[in-house]
Write an enzyme that holds these catalytic residues in place. Structure first.
Site, PDB file in Angstrom:
ATOM      1  N   LYS A   1       0.824  -1.208   0.000  1.00 41.44           N
ATOM      2  CA  LYS A   1       0.000   0.000   0.000  1.00 41.44           C
ATOM      3  C   LYS A   1       0.865   1.268   0.000  1.00 41.44           C
ATOM      4  O   LYS A   1       0.431   2.320  -0.457  1.00 41.44           O
ATOM      5  CB  LYS A   1      -0.933   0.040   1.210  1.00 41.44           C
ATOM      6  CG  LYS A   1      -1.872  -1.153   1.359  1.00 41.44           C
ATOM      7  CD  LYS A   1      -3.036  -1.132   0.389  1.00 41.44           C
ATOM      8  CE  LYS A   1      -4.057  -2.210   0.671  1.00 41.44           C
ATOM      9  NZ  LYS A   1      -3.557  -3.586   0.514  1.00 41.44           N
TER      10      LYS A   1
HETATM   11  C1  LIG Z   1      -3.927  -4.744  -0.139  1.00 42.27           C
HETATM   12  C2  LIG Z   1      -3.049  -5.939  -0.185  1.00 42.27           C
HETATM   13  C3  LIG Z   1      -3.214  -6.955  -1.153  1.00 42.27           C
HETATM   14  C4  LIG Z   1      -4.340  -6.937  -2.166  1.00 42.27           C
HETATM   15  O1  LIG Z   1      -4.169  -5.949  -3.132  1.00 42.27           O
HETATM   16  P1  LIG Z   1      -5.429  -5.445  -3.987  1.00 42.27           P
HETATM   17  O2  LIG Z   1      -4.910  -4.311  -4.780  1.00 42.27           O
HETATM   18  O3  LIG Z   1      -6.458  -5.017  -2.972  1.00 42.27           O
HETATM   19  O4  LIG Z   1      -5.883  -6.591  -4.804  1.00 42.27           O
HETATM   20  C5  LIG Z   1      -2.330  -8.011  -1.162  1.00 42.27           C
HETATM   21  N1  LIG Z   1      -1.342  -8.100  -0.250  1.00 42.27           N
HETATM   22  C6  LIG Z   1      -1.153  -7.161   0.694  1.00 42.27           C
HETATM   23  C7  LIG Z   1      -0.069  -7.330   1.689  1.00 42.27           C
HETATM   24  C8  LIG Z   1      -1.988  -6.041   0.760  1.00 42.27           C
HETATM   25  O5  LIG Z   1      -1.797  -5.120   1.723  1.00 42.27           O
END
Ligand SMILES: *Cc1c(COP(=O)(O)O)cnc(C)c1O
Length: 495
Positions: A112
């Site tokens: 993120k």
């Molecule tokens: C948010 C997240 C995901 C999923 O990503 P999306 O874009 O929501 O599909 C996968 N792994 C981690 C560690 C995340 O924080």
């Protein structure tokens, strides 16, 4: 000519990139999509020489066309700086027959950060461009991860404030410590008595509170959201796929123009959608491999064309993928519906009313770029163990879901195309699950002791993000009832 963005549910809505960043969601509930996907008109030999920041400019400038060069470059420089613990920003690691694209070197050691470190800057520039004089107040409810990444991104960004609500007894001790130790004069972290849904509904109510909106306006504030459907989060995620491809080429791992596959551990469908957009830009990507955990709504969707969230919600060791409504999937639905806003709106109506929808055979035919599969909890743990056993490389449970699904893909298809796996979190973020998968005794040890043990086992350094919170003072200790959320926000804003 500026690239404009339209709503997936109403094609007559057209906004500039900066307006889309400010609004987040269209008023009709639709998501903003670019009217066309720009071509990546930079040669691979040039890309191969570029830093992460230069690549970010090459990609993002094609999408955010109403940003001036110095504005966008300023955003990129402020985002991808020493907050990341490596100048490469997103390094590639070859292990076990795949390339792991490590997207966890930012402030909160999860992917993120890749988007949330730049979104605040895109927002403040967008506000200026659109003559917004108000200070932007970001309001978020979090089940743990997004809240901290948003706090880290917005902390001390001039012209913004951020308030994060979290369920007081609903996040892990490390997640809570990460949030309540957050520095910054413009940040506020508030626990609530209730669960994540209570926090989420409370925040939604505040967003829809017209009386509060008026009071805020009078005092020079307006709300905005750092939600993952904002194009200001999506566009920065396209960058690292281009960067990874160029690095593979620069390192002699692939020939010019050689196709690669991409495997993405998926929840809200944002990360894999960014890879799909990279492909549409012209990046030689063959298959987009969509990996789910036991909440395998997307796997079922790719198998049958039927999306159905009416099922048990399973808590797994990859909590950021425990999602039954993948919001960003709507952008793909819109695309395979031939950019038909009415068709998209009808399917989304069915989703909100019945929790399900079914796409047409013609739409299904356009899903050929995707392969979906899932990993059970047991398979996920075994994948962590096996990769470590074979190579010494340790991955987190989200990445392990992707790694496991990639193995299933190879077995299913015998496709030997080189593959990049999006590695979305540091194993130090999910130390207990990782150490358990590695067969280590965890009982009685706290998360910091486990981090020390993982460091010894893997020969990797404990990330700064973990070291920092070990001793950091608690700066936020407000806990309120759900009905007191509004008063808490007003108090923070002094209104
Ligand atoms: C948010 C997240 C995901 C999923 O990503 P999306 O874009 O929501 O599909 C996968 N792994 C981690 C560690 C995340 O924080």
């Amino acid at each position: 000519m500026d690239l404009l963005y339209r709503s997936t549910r109403d094609s007559s809505v057209r906004v500039t990139a900066s307006q889309a960043v400010l609004k987040g969601l269209s008023a009709d509930g639709g998501l903003f999509v670019p009217e066309s996907i720009p071509k990546l008109d930079v040669s691979l030999d040039e890309l191969a020489q570029m830093s992460y920041q230069e690549t970010a400019y090459a990609v993002m400038s094609r999408f955010l066309t109403d940003f001036a060069e110095e504005e966008l470059k300023g955003c990129i420089e402020r985002a991808y700086d020493e907050k990341f613990d490596t100048p490469e920003i997103a390094p590639l690691v070859k292990a076990g027959g795949a390339y792991y694209l490590e997207l966890f070197h930012g402030a909160t050691i999860a992917f993120k950060d890749m988007a949330l470190s730049i979104l605040p800057h895109l927002m403040t520039v967008s506000a200026k461009k659109n003559q917004v004089k108000n200070e932007i107040v970001i309001l978020t409810a979090t089940s743990g991860d997004t809240g901290k990444a948003a706090l880290a991104g917005f902390a001390d960004v001039p012209g913004t404030r951020i308030v994060v609500f979290y369920p007081k007894n609903g996040v892990s001790p490390i997640q809570e410590k990460q949030m309540v130790t957050q520095k910054g004069a413009n940040v506020k972290v508030i626990g609530i008595h209730g669960n994540f849904d209570d926090a989420q509904s409370g925040v939604k109510a505040l967003f829809g509170d017209r009386e509060l909106e008026k009071e805020m306006e009078a005092a020079g504030f307006q709300f905005s959201s750092a939600n993952s459907i904002n194009i200001g989060r999506l566009v920065p995620q396209i960058v690292y796929y281009v960067y990874a491809y160029a690095k593979l080429y620069a390192n002699g791992e692939i020939e010019k123009g050689e196709q690669i596959n991409v495997t993405v551990p998926t929840g809200n469908f944002g990360n894999i959608l960014a890879a799909y957009y990279a492909k549409q830009m012209g990046l030689p990507i063959a298959k987009l491999i969509c990996a789910s955990n036991e909440n395998k709504v997307l796997f079922d969707f790719f198998q049958t064309g039927h999306y159905d969230k009416n099922r048990e919600f399973i808590l797994t060791s990859s909590p950021s993928m425990d999602i039954l409504i993948s919001s960003n999937l709507e952008r793909l639905i819109y695309r395979i519906a031939g950019e038909d806003d009415r068709a998209d709106a009808a399917l989304m109506k069915s989703l909100s009313e019945k929790g399900a929808y079914e796409i047409t055979p013609a739409m299904r035919e356009k899903l050929g770029d995707f392969y979906g599969n899932f990993a059970s909890e047991q398979e996920t743990g075994r994948t962590i163990y096996n990769l470590y056993d074979k190579t010494g490389y340790v991955i987190d449970p989200h990445t392990a879901v992707a790694s496991c699904v990639y193995e299933k893909y190879k077995t299913d298809t015998a496709d030997g195309t080189k593959t990049v796996i999006a590695s979305t979190a540091s194993p130090y973020k999910f130390t207990r699950s990782v150490m358990t998968a590695l067969g280590q005794e965890c009982g009685g040890k706290d998360d910091f002791e486990l981090a020390d043990a993982l460091s010894g086992l893997s020969g990797t350094e404990i990330p700064r993000a973990v070291e920092e919170i070990r001793t950091a003072p608690v700066l936020h200790d407000t806990v309120v009832e759900v009905r007191e959320m509004k008063a808490a926000v007003k108090k923070f804003l002094n209104i």
